[in-house]
Design a protein around this motif. Structure first.
Motif, PDB file in Angstrom:
ATOM      1  N   TRP A  64       0.839  -1.204   0.000  1.00 59.06           N
ATOM      2  CA  TRP A  64       0.000   0.000   0.000  1.00 59.06           C
ATOM      3  C   TRP A  64       0.874   1.255   0.000  1.00 59.06           C
ATOM      4  O   TRP A  64       0.615   2.196  -0.755  1.00 59.06           O
ATOM      5  CB  TRP A  64      -0.943   0.011   1.202  1.00 59.06           C
ATOM      6  N   ARG A  76      -8.069   2.745  -7.928  1.00 52.26           N
ATOM      7  CA  ARG A  76      -7.491   1.638  -7.162  1.00 52.26           C
ATOM      8  C   ARG A  76      -8.537   0.544  -6.954  1.00 52.26           C
ATOM      9  O   ARG A  76      -8.222  -0.639  -6.994  1.00 52.26           O
ATOM     10  CB  ARG A  76      -6.958   2.141  -5.826  1.00 52.26           C
ATOM     11  N   LYS A 129      -8.914  -1.551 -10.101  1.00 49.01           N
ATOM     12  CA  LYS A 129      -7.807  -2.498 -10.313  1.00 49.01           C
ATOM     13  C   LYS A 129      -8.243  -3.905  -9.925  1.00 49.01           C
ATOM     14  O   LYS A 129      -7.818  -4.889 -10.533  1.00 49.01           O
ATOM     15  CB  LYS A 129      -6.590  -2.044  -9.494  1.00 49.01           C
ATOM     16  N   LEU A 130      -9.123  -3.996  -8.948  1.00 51.06           N
ATOM     17  CA  LEU A 130      -9.634  -5.295  -8.514  1.00 51.06           C
ATOM     18  C   LEU A 130     -10.380  -5.998  -9.653  1.00 51.06           C
ATOM     19  O   LEU A 130     -10.210  -7.197  -9.868  1.00 51.06           O
ATOM     20  CB  LEU A 130     -10.541  -5.117  -7.298  1.00 51.06           C
ATOM     21  N   GLU A 149      -7.930  -7.554 -12.009  1.00 49.27           N
ATOM     22  CA  GLU A 149      -7.345  -8.796 -11.486  1.00 49.27           C
ATOM     23  C   GLU A 149      -8.331  -9.962 -11.570  1.00 49.27           C
ATOM     24  O   GLU A 149      -7.937 -11.089 -11.896  1.00 49.27           O
ATOM     25  CB  GLU A 149      -6.864  -8.589 -10.051  1.00 49.27           C
ATOM     26  N   ASP A 161      -3.309 -12.628  -6.548  1.00 54.66           N
ATOM     27  CA  ASP A 161      -3.287 -11.219  -6.956  1.00 54.66           C
ATOM     28  C   ASP A 161      -4.604 -10.530  -6.608  1.00 54.66           C
ATOM     29  O   ASP A 161      -4.619  -9.364  -6.207  1.00 54.66           O
ATOM     30  CB  ASP A 161      -3.014 -11.091  -8.454  1.00 54.66           C
ATOM     31  N   THR A 215      -4.727  -7.402  -4.116  1.00 58.09           N
ATOM     32  CA  THR A 215      -5.290  -6.163  -4.629  1.00 58.09           C
ATOM     33  C   THR A 215      -6.472  -5.705  -3.786  1.00 58.09           C
ATOM     34  O   THR A 215      -6.616  -4.519  -3.490  1.00 58.09           O
ATOM     35  CB  THR A 215      -5.700  -6.335  -6.106  1.00 58.09           C
ATOM     36  N   ALA A 259      -6.632  -2.322  -1.618  1.00 53.76           N
ATOM     37  CA  ALA A 259      -7.758  -1.399  -1.805  1.00 53.76           C
ATOM     38  C   ALA A 259      -8.432  -1.107  -0.466  1.00 53.76           C
ATOM     39  O   ALA A 259      -8.770   0.042  -0.165  1.00 53.76           O
ATOM     40  CB  ALA A 259      -8.763  -1.985  -2.799  1.00 53.76           C
TER      41      ALA A 259
END
Length: 123
Positions: free
Chosen positions: A26, A44, A47-48, A51, A84, A88, A92
């Motif tokens: 982080w 951010r 981004k999940l 993934e 990942d 992630t 987050a």
């Protein structure tokens, strides 16, 4: 012949390593973010989704479901992509609160209790 001494590793709680690792990631991501404020935070979270899409791609590749490509991934790839996703998600969550470990632990306890339901045996 060379003599080697081995040092006894100090046992550590894997959960402490997990949370220290999440905090380190982080901090690195936060220090290198291209956008600040709400927009940076929302990106951010997005981004999940990226993934999760990589998990889907790996599962499709591991099962050969795309006839044009065939088998392109292994189940080890799927495992790595799932890791990942977890990393992630925790980064987050850390973006939203410095109390990441407590928030996650409390939520996990609620989910476990809810999942067991009133008719499930408690372990």
């Amino acid at each position: 012949m060379t003599s080697r001494t081995t040092e006894q590793a100090t046992p550590t709680d894997p959960a402490d390593d997990l949370w220290a690792g999440i905090e380190d990631l982080w901090a690195w991501v936060d220090a290198n973010r291209p956008l600040d404020g709400r927009e940076g935070m929302l990106l951010r979270m997005l981004k999940l989704s990226e993934e999760v899409g990589e998990v889907a791609e790996a599962v499709i590749g591991a099962t050969g479901q795309n006839p044009r490509k065939g088998v392109t991934h292994t189940w080890d790839d799927v495992q790595a992509e799932l890791c990942d996703v977890v990393i992630t998600a925790l980064v987050a969550l850390r973006t939203l609160t410095p109390d990441t470990r407590q928030v996650f632990s409390d939520h996990l306890a609620r989910v476990r209790e809810r999942s067991r339901g009133p008719h499930s045996p408690k372990s």
